[in-house]
Write a protein that holds these residues in place. Structure first.
Motif, PDB file in Angstrom:
ATOM      1  N   PRO A 170       0.821  -1.209   0.000  1.00  0.00           N
ATOM      2  CA  PRO A 170       0.000   0.000   0.000  1.00  0.00           C
ATOM      3  C   PRO A 170       0.859   1.265   0.000  1.00  0.00           C
ATOM      4  O   PRO A 170       1.900   1.303   0.658  1.00  0.00           O
ATOM      5  CB  PRO A 170      -0.800  -0.101   1.294  1.00  0.00           C
ATOM      6  N   VAL A 171       0.420   2.259  -0.756  1.00  0.00           N
ATOM      7  CA  VAL A 171       1.156   3.521  -0.814  1.00  0.00           C
ATOM      8  C   VAL A 171       0.457   4.506   0.097  1.00  0.00           C
ATOM      9  O   VAL A 171      -0.764   4.665   0.030  1.00  0.00           O
ATOM     10  CB  VAL A 171       1.172   4.066  -2.259  1.00  0.00           C
ATOM     11  N   ARG A 172       1.212   5.171   0.986  1.00  0.00           N
ATOM     12  CA  ARG A 172       0.597   6.086   1.937  1.00  0.00           C
ATOM     13  C   ARG A 172       0.605   7.500   1.401  1.00  0.00           C
ATOM     14  O   ARG A 172       1.534   7.916   0.735  1.00  0.00           O
ATOM     15  CB  ARG A 172       1.338   6.026   3.271  1.00  0.00           C
ATOM     16  N   GLY A 173      -0.461   8.250   1.719  1.00  0.00           N
ATOM     17  CA  GLY A 173      -0.560   9.634   1.274  1.00  0.00           C
ATOM     18  C   GLY A 173      -2.019  10.037   1.199  1.00  0.00           C
ATOM     19  O   GLY A 173      -2.907   9.290   1.590  1.00  0.00           O
ATOM     20  N   ARG A 174      -2.251  11.239   0.702  1.00  0.00           N
ATOM     21  CA  ARG A 174      -3.628  11.729   0.570  1.00  0.00           C
ATOM     22  C   ARG A 174      -4.173  11.308  -0.792  1.00  0.00           C
ATOM     23  O   ARG A 174      -3.553  11.587  -1.820  1.00  0.00           O
ATOM     24  CB  ARG A 174      -3.611  13.255   0.694  1.00  0.00           C
ATOM     25  N   ILE A 175      -5.335  10.637  -0.777  1.00  0.00           N
ATOM     26  CA  ILE A 175      -5.898  10.117  -2.026  1.00  0.00           C
ATOM     27  C   ILE A 175      -7.004  11.046  -2.526  1.00  0.00           C
ATOM     28  O   ILE A 175      -7.886  11.437  -1.769  1.00  0.00           O
ATOM     29  CB  ILE A 175      -6.458   8.697  -1.831  1.00  0.00           C
ATOM     30  N   THR A 176      -6.922  11.408  -3.795  1.00  0.00           N
ATOM     31  CA  THR A 176      -7.935  12.261  -4.419  1.00  0.00           C
ATOM     32  C   THR A 176      -8.460  11.567  -5.664  1.00  0.00           C
ATOM     33  O   THR A 176      -7.690  10.977  -6.417  1.00  0.00           O
ATOM     34  CB  THR A 176      -7.299  13.609  -4.848  1.00  0.00           C
ATOM     35  N   SER A 177      -9.775  11.610  -5.881  1.00  0.00           N
ATOM     36  CA  SER A 177     -10.311  11.012  -7.104  1.00  0.00           C
ATOM     37  C   SER A 177     -10.303  12.061  -8.217  1.00  0.00           C
ATOM     38  O   SER A 177     -10.492  13.251  -7.966  1.00  0.00           O
ATOM     39  CB  SER A 177     -11.736  10.492  -6.873  1.00  0.00           C
ATOM     40  N   THR A 178     -10.045  11.592  -9.412  1.00  0.00           N
ATOM     41  CA  THR A 178      -9.983  12.514 -10.549  1.00  0.00           C
ATOM     42  C   THR A 178     -10.369  11.774 -11.820  1.00  0.00           C
ATOM     43  O   THR A 178     -10.711  10.597 -11.785  1.00  0.00           O
ATOM     44  CB  THR A 178      -8.557  13.116 -10.672  1.00  0.00           C
ATOM     45  N   ILE A 179     -10.334  12.485 -12.948  1.00  0.00           N
ATOM     46  CA  ILE A 179     -10.674  11.901 -14.248  1.00  0.00           C
ATOM     47  C   ILE A 179      -9.412  11.901 -15.117  1.00  0.00           C
ATOM     48  O   ILE A 179      -8.688  12.891 -15.142  1.00  0.00           O
ATOM     49  CB  ILE A 179     -11.756  12.745 -14.965  1.00  0.00           C
ATOM     50  N   CYS A 180      -9.175  10.831 -15.811  1.00  0.00           N
ATOM     51  CA  CYS A 180      -8.012  10.773 -16.705  1.00  0.00           C
ATOM     52  C   CYS A 180      -8.126  11.875 -17.754  1.00  0.00           C
ATOM     53  O   CYS A 180      -9.184  12.054 -18.367  1.00  0.00           O
ATOM     54  CB  CYS A 180      -7.940   9.400 -17.377  1.00  0.00           C
ATOM     55  N   PRO A 181      -7.059  12.644 -17.990  1.00  0.00           N
ATOM     56  CA  PRO A 181      -7.151  13.789 -18.901  1.00  0.00           C
ATOM     57  C   PRO A 181      -6.929  13.434 -20.365  1.00  0.00           C
ATOM     58  O   PRO A 181      -6.995  14.304 -21.226  1.00  0.00           O
ATOM     59  CB  PRO A 181      -6.002  14.690 -18.408  1.00  0.00           C
ATOM     60  N   TYR A 182      -6.683  12.170 -20.685  1.00  0.00           N
ATOM     61  CA  TYR A 182      -6.219  11.876 -22.033  1.00  0.00           C
ATOM     62  C   TYR A 182      -7.305  11.761 -23.093  1.00  0.00           C
ATOM     63  O   TYR A 182      -7.196  12.320 -24.169  1.00  0.00           O
ATOM     64  CB  TYR A 182      -5.380  10.602 -22.030  1.00  0.00           C
ATOM     65  N   CYS A 183      -8.354  10.970 -22.838  1.00  0.00           N
ATOM     66  CA  CYS A 183      -9.310  10.792 -23.932  1.00  0.00           C
ATOM     67  C   CYS A 183     -10.747  10.897 -23.437  1.00  0.00           C
ATOM     68  O   CYS A 183     -11.005  11.016 -22.245  1.00  0.00           O
ATOM     69  CB  CYS A 183      -9.071   9.460 -24.660  1.00  0.00           C
ATOM     70  N   GLY A 184     -11.680  10.835 -24.385  1.00  0.00           N
ATOM     71  CA  GLY A 184     -13.083  11.072 -24.086  1.00  0.00           C
ATOM     72  C   GLY A 184     -13.764   9.962 -23.312  1.00  0.00           C
ATOM     73  O   GLY A 184     -14.927  10.106 -22.945  1.00  0.00           O
ATOM     74  N   VAL A 185     -13.090   8.840 -23.074  1.00  0.00           N
ATOM     75  CA  VAL A 185     -13.710   7.779 -22.268  1.00  0.00           C
ATOM     76  C   VAL A 185     -13.968   8.293 -20.855  1.00  0.00           C
ATOM     77  O   VAL A 185     -14.995   8.019 -20.252  1.00  0.00           O
ATOM     78  CB  VAL A 185     -12.816   6.516 -22.249  1.00  0.00           C
ATOM     79  N   GLY A 186     -13.025   9.083 -20.331  1.00  0.00           N
ATOM     80  CA  GLY A 186     -13.223   9.702 -19.019  1.00  0.00           C
ATOM     81  C   GLY A 186     -13.121   8.732 -17.858  1.00  0.00           C
ATOM     82  O   GLY A 186     -13.946   8.758 -16.935  1.00  0.00           O
ATOM     83  N   CYS A 187     -12.110   7.883 -17.861  1.00  0.00           N
ATOM     84  CA  CYS A 187     -11.938   6.915 -16.767  1.00  0.00           C
ATOM     85  C   CYS A 187     -11.628   7.627 -15.450  1.00  0.00           C
ATOM     86  O   CYS A 187     -10.946   8.647 -15.430  1.00  0.00           O
ATOM     87  CB  CYS A 187     -10.797   5.954 -17.092  1.00  0.00           C
ATOM     88  N   GLY A 188     -12.114   7.054 -14.360  1.00  0.00           N
ATOM     89  CA  GLY A 188     -11.843   7.601 -13.038  1.00  0.00           C
ATOM     90  C   GLY A 188     -10.528   7.052 -12.489  1.00  0.00           C
ATOM     91  O   GLY A 188     -10.195   5.893 -12.706  1.00  0.00           O
ATOM     92  N   ALA A 189      -9.798   7.899 -11.782  1.00  0.00           N
ATOM     93  CA  ALA A 189      -8.519   7.470 -11.210  1.00  0.00           C
ATOM     94  C   ALA A 189      -8.393   7.976  -9.782  1.00  0.00           C
ATOM     95  O   ALA A 189      -9.007   8.979  -9.409  1.00  0.00           O
ATOM     96  CB  ALA A 189      -7.357   7.988 -12.066  1.00  0.00           C
TER      97      ALA A 189
END
Ligand code: SF4
Length: 188
Positions: free
Chosen positions: A40-59
């Motif tokens: 596991p990687v420790r830190g503050r987790i933020t949800s966002t949208i992939c900026p590359y294409c129109g599929v709009g995957c969540g990350a």
């Protein structure tokens, strides 16, 4: 034991394929998901949208000490359900990249070189230019005398990374200015 030709070939084929996979180091049994084994990687987790294409995957982006330390697919996102393509999986390179531009670069009209500016300056400059262009191009009535209240001197272009709510706010902003040339990257 009676062995038909078909059964013999089927058996030999299965044995041969199993040997081949073994030789190549491939495991045919179901394997555990990599994420379950990863540290596991420790830190503050933020949800966002992939900026590359129109599929709009969540990350999910994990940041620690002002630096992005991990990016992975968001398992709760309805579009990608945790998966990312190779491009999206490499999006950490956008943040951790020595060639990334972190300041605004401005090239004045007629100039042959770029100047470095602050964001506050750039946002003010954009607002001034929008107002100047709108004031100069605004028409209240068309050639037939009908009220139109529009500007044909401005155009707005949305991007594939904008979600529904952002597109809604963006189109309201554009229409309030009187923009008629309102387009989206996905339609071009
Ligand atoms: S992860 Fe891949 S498919 Fe998904 S939005 Fe990004 S580039 Fe598109």
């Amino acid at each position: 034991m009676h062995l038909t030709r078909r059964a013999f070939l089927g058996s030999a084929g299965a044995t041969g394929m199993a040997s081949l996979f073994g030789f190549l180091g491939l495991e045919l049994k179901p394997s555990k998901a990599f994420a379950a084994q990863a540290t596991p990687v420790r830190g503050r987790i933020t949800s966002t949208i992939c900026p590359y294409c129109g599929v709009g995957c969540g990350a999910l982006v994990t940041a620690c000490d002002g630096r992005v330390v991990n990016v992975e697919g968001d398992p709760d996102h309805p579009i990608n359900e945790g998966s990312l393509c190779s491009k999206g999986a490499a999006m950490i390179q956008i943040a951790n990249n020595e060639r990334r531009l972190t300041k605004v670069r401005y090239r004045a009209p007629g100039s042959d070189h770029w100047e470095e500016r602050e964001w506050d300056w750039a946002i003010k400059k954009i607002a001034q230019n929008i107002k100047k262009t709108r004031d100069a191009s605004f028409v209240t009535k068309d050639a037939q005398g009908r009220v139109v209240n529009r500007t044909e001197g401005l155009a707005c272009l949305g991007g594939a990374s904008l979600d529904n709510e952002e597109c809604y706010a963006y189109s309201k902003f554009a229409r309030a200015l009187g923009v008629v040339f309102l387009e989206h990257q996905a339609r071009i």
